[in-house]
Design a protein around this motif. Structure first.
Motif, PDB file in Angstrom:
ATOM      1  N   LYS A  31      14.489  15.389  -3.623  1.00  0.00           N
ATOM      2  CA  LYS A  31      13.887  14.643  -4.998  1.00  0.00           C
ATOM      3  C   LYS A  31      12.352  14.556  -4.562  1.00  0.00           C
ATOM      4  CE  LYS A  31      17.631  11.650  -6.384  1.00  0.00           C
ATOM      5  NZ  LYS A  31      18.037  10.307  -6.709  1.00  0.00           N
ATOM      6  N   ARG A  32      11.544  14.571  -5.800  1.00  0.00           N
ATOM      7  CA  ARG A  32       9.915  14.512  -5.714  1.00  0.00           C
ATOM      8  C   ARG A  32       9.586  13.605  -6.667  1.00  0.00           C
ATOM      9  NH1 ARG A  32       8.094  19.207  -3.646  1.00  0.00           N
ATOM     10  NH2 ARG A  32       6.129  18.943  -4.800  1.00  0.00           N
ATOM     11  N   TYR A  33       8.934  12.615  -6.305  1.00  0.00           N
ATOM     12  CA  TYR A  33       8.088  11.568  -6.870  1.00  0.00           C
ATOM     13  C   TYR A  33       6.852  11.501  -7.046  1.00  0.00           C
ATOM     14  CZ  TYR A  33      12.940   9.517  -5.461  1.00  0.00           C
ATOM     15  OH  TYR A  33      14.206   9.413  -5.224  1.00  0.00           O
ATOM     16  N   PRO A  34       6.387  11.980  -8.178  1.00  0.00           N
ATOM     17  CA  PRO A  34       4.732  11.993  -8.639  1.00  0.00           C
ATOM     18  C   PRO A  34       4.559  10.598  -8.779  1.00  0.00           C
ATOM     19  CG  PRO A  34       6.017  13.517 -10.005  1.00  0.00           C
ATOM     20  CD  PRO A  34       7.040  12.675  -9.455  1.00  0.00           C
ATOM     21  N   VAL A  35       3.440  10.179  -7.951  1.00  0.00           N
ATOM     22  CA  VAL A  35       2.987   9.029  -7.973  1.00  0.00           C
ATOM     23  C   VAL A  35       1.517   8.707  -7.996  1.00  0.00           C
ATOM     24  CG1 VAL A  35       5.011   8.086  -6.782  1.00  0.00           C
ATOM     25  CG2 VAL A  35       2.995   8.787  -5.423  1.00  0.00           C
ATOM     26  N   HIS A  36       0.774   7.538  -7.895  1.00  0.00           N
ATOM     27  CA  HIS A  36      -0.557   7.463  -8.001  1.00  0.00           C
ATOM     28  C   HIS A  36      -1.182   6.570  -6.896  1.00  0.00           C
ATOM     29  CE1 HIS A  36       1.359   7.747 -11.876  1.00  0.00           C
ATOM     30  NE2 HIS A  36       0.629   8.400 -12.335  1.00  0.00           N
ATOM     31  N   ARG A  37      -1.967   7.353  -6.243  1.00  0.00           N
ATOM     32  CA  ARG A  37      -2.518   6.817  -4.981  1.00  0.00           C
ATOM     33  C   ARG A  37      -3.156   5.380  -5.202  1.00  0.00           C
ATOM     34  NH1 ARG A  37      -5.413  11.206  -1.131  1.00  0.00           N
ATOM     35  NH2 ARG A  37      -4.100  13.118  -2.188  1.00  0.00           N
ATOM     36  N   ALA A  50      -2.179   6.599   5.419  1.00  0.00           N
ATOM     37  CA  ALA A  50      -1.887   8.029   5.313  1.00  0.00           C
ATOM     38  C   ALA A  50      -2.919   8.700   4.214  1.00  0.00           C
ATOM     39  CB  ALA A  50      -0.634   8.187   4.639  1.00  0.00           C
ATOM     40  N   CYS A  51      -3.194   7.918   3.354  1.00  0.00           N
ATOM     41  CA  CYS A  51      -4.168   8.545   2.330  1.00  0.00           C
ATOM     42  C   CYS A  51      -5.579   8.265   2.656  1.00  0.00           C
ATOM     43  CB  CYS A  51      -3.870   8.030   0.882  1.00  0.00           C
ATOM     44  SG  CYS A  51      -2.157   8.496   0.250  1.00  0.00           S
ATOM     45  N   ARG A  52      -6.025   7.170   3.448  1.00  0.00           N
ATOM     46  CA  ARG A  52      -7.515   7.008   3.577  1.00  0.00           C
ATOM     47  C   ARG A  52      -7.890   7.847   5.029  1.00  0.00           C
ATOM     48  NH1 ARG A  52      -8.718   2.665   6.554  1.00  0.00           N
ATOM     49  NH2 ARG A  52      -6.795   1.720   6.235  1.00  0.00           N
ATOM     50  N   ASN A  53      -7.121   7.869   5.953  1.00  0.00           N
ATOM     51  CA  ASN A  53      -7.486   8.646   7.044  1.00  0.00           C
ATOM     52  C   ASN A  53      -7.201  10.035   6.774  1.00  0.00           C
ATOM     53  OD1 ASN A  53      -8.123   6.057   8.311  1.00  0.00           O
ATOM     54  ND2 ASN A  53      -6.072   5.862   8.755  1.00  0.00           N
ATOM     55  N   LEU A  54      -7.803  10.671   7.824  1.00  0.00           N
ATOM     56  CA  LEU A  54      -7.728  12.364   7.871  1.00  0.00           C
ATOM     57  C   LEU A  54      -6.234  12.646   8.420  1.00  0.00           C
ATOM     58  CD1 LEU A  54     -11.367  13.124   9.109  1.00  0.00           C
ATOM     59  CD2 LEU A  54     -10.616  12.911   6.769  1.00  0.00           C
TER      60      LEU A  54
END
Length: 289
Positions: A31-37, A50-54
């Motif tokens: 399953k894949r869930y396209p989401v919005h940061r 996870a999205c803010r750091n490198l």
């Protein structure tokens, strides 16, 4: 006209369903869930980090949660856009379409109509017999002349009353479509959602899962899911997390007969944390230090 809250929730649900403007993908197995940061990162400390750091996830735009329970991941993602999970309510359009369908109106009118009462319908044979009896016959006295219409009629009709010949109304016996999962308390599911909410830092979901777990356990403490839910709660949370554990211990206090069930006994034997706390409870000691 929809209220502002309904309008906002509808917009979020639409974003989730169509995947428009998606800039992040959550993967769990197939399953894949396209989401919005902007939505998931503002609600979860894990996704935010996870999205803010490198991290690799920040560069690839893909977060793989395949090692987690697929059902719990699905409920988690649904909560981020719907503020709820395990909600199967019909949409307004679907409900209106069902209510306006010709078949629905026909069935409704038939259900409201009364049964046909054959006793109120004039029988042509009886009418002819009555007319024949009313006609004078000078050759044969009325008491001696047999009426062949009545004889034929009595031979054809059964001995039971006419009202009993009416067939049962099939529409009155049609059962309404059962609501989905009405009797399923989903105790194990709520325990899994509680654990994944703690793991990914979603306090609102954790609180909601605890509330659902407590409500359903109060109503369905005799459910066959209860032993597995106890194991799930104790094996997926730390000792200091009392959210579900206190609810379970309180159930044993309120319903001592639970300990007499064989399936519950097996779960207690296989769950040292639960066994230890029940021992302290039975000894009159505080369960949580």
């Amino acid at each position: 006209m929809d209220s502002p809250n309904v309008e906002l929730m509808s917009a979020l649900a639409s974003l989730f369903e169509c995947g428009k403007y998606s800039d992040l993908t959550i993967i769990c197995g197939i399953k894949r869930y396209p989401v919005h940061r902007a939505i998931v990162c503002s609600r979860s400390t894990f996704f935010d980090g996870a999205c803010r750091n490198l991290f690799r996830e920040s560069e690839s735009g893909i977060i793989d949660l395949t090692e987690d329970d697929p059902e719990a991941v699905e409920h988690m993602v649904n909560y981020l856009y719907h503020l709820d999970y395990l909600s199967k309510s019909l949409s307004r359009r679907t409900s209106q379409r069902r209510a306006d369908s010709p078949l629905s109106g026909r069935i409704s009118s038939l259900r409201k109509s009364k049964k046909l009462n054959l006793a109120m319908v004039e029988d042509p044979l009886l009418a002819m017999a009555s007319a024949a009896n009313a006609m004078p016959n000078p050759l044969t006295p009325p008491d001696e002349q047999p009426n062949r219409f009545e004889a034929d009629l009595s031979a054809k009709l059964p001995d039971m009353p006419v009202e009993n010949l009416v067939e049962e109304d099939s529409f009155e016996n049609m059962e309404a479509e059962p609501e989905a999962n009405v009797e399923n308390p989903h105790l194990v599911t709520h325990a899994k959602v509680y654990a994944i909410a703690e793991r990914y830092g979603i306090p609102g979901l954790k609180s909601l899962a605890r509330k659902k777990f407590a409500q359903q356990l109060e109503l369905h403490f005799g459910s066959s899911e209860f032993p597995e839910a106890c194991q799930e709660a104790y094996e997926t949370t730390v000792d200091t997390d009392r959210g579900l554990r206190d609810v379970i211990i309180q159930s044993f206090r309120s319903h001592p007969e639970l300990s007499l069930r064989k399936d519950v006994e097996s779960a207690i034997r296989e769950t040292p944390g639960l066994a230890f706390e029940l021992f302290r409870m039975a000894s009159g000691l505080p369960v949580a230090s």
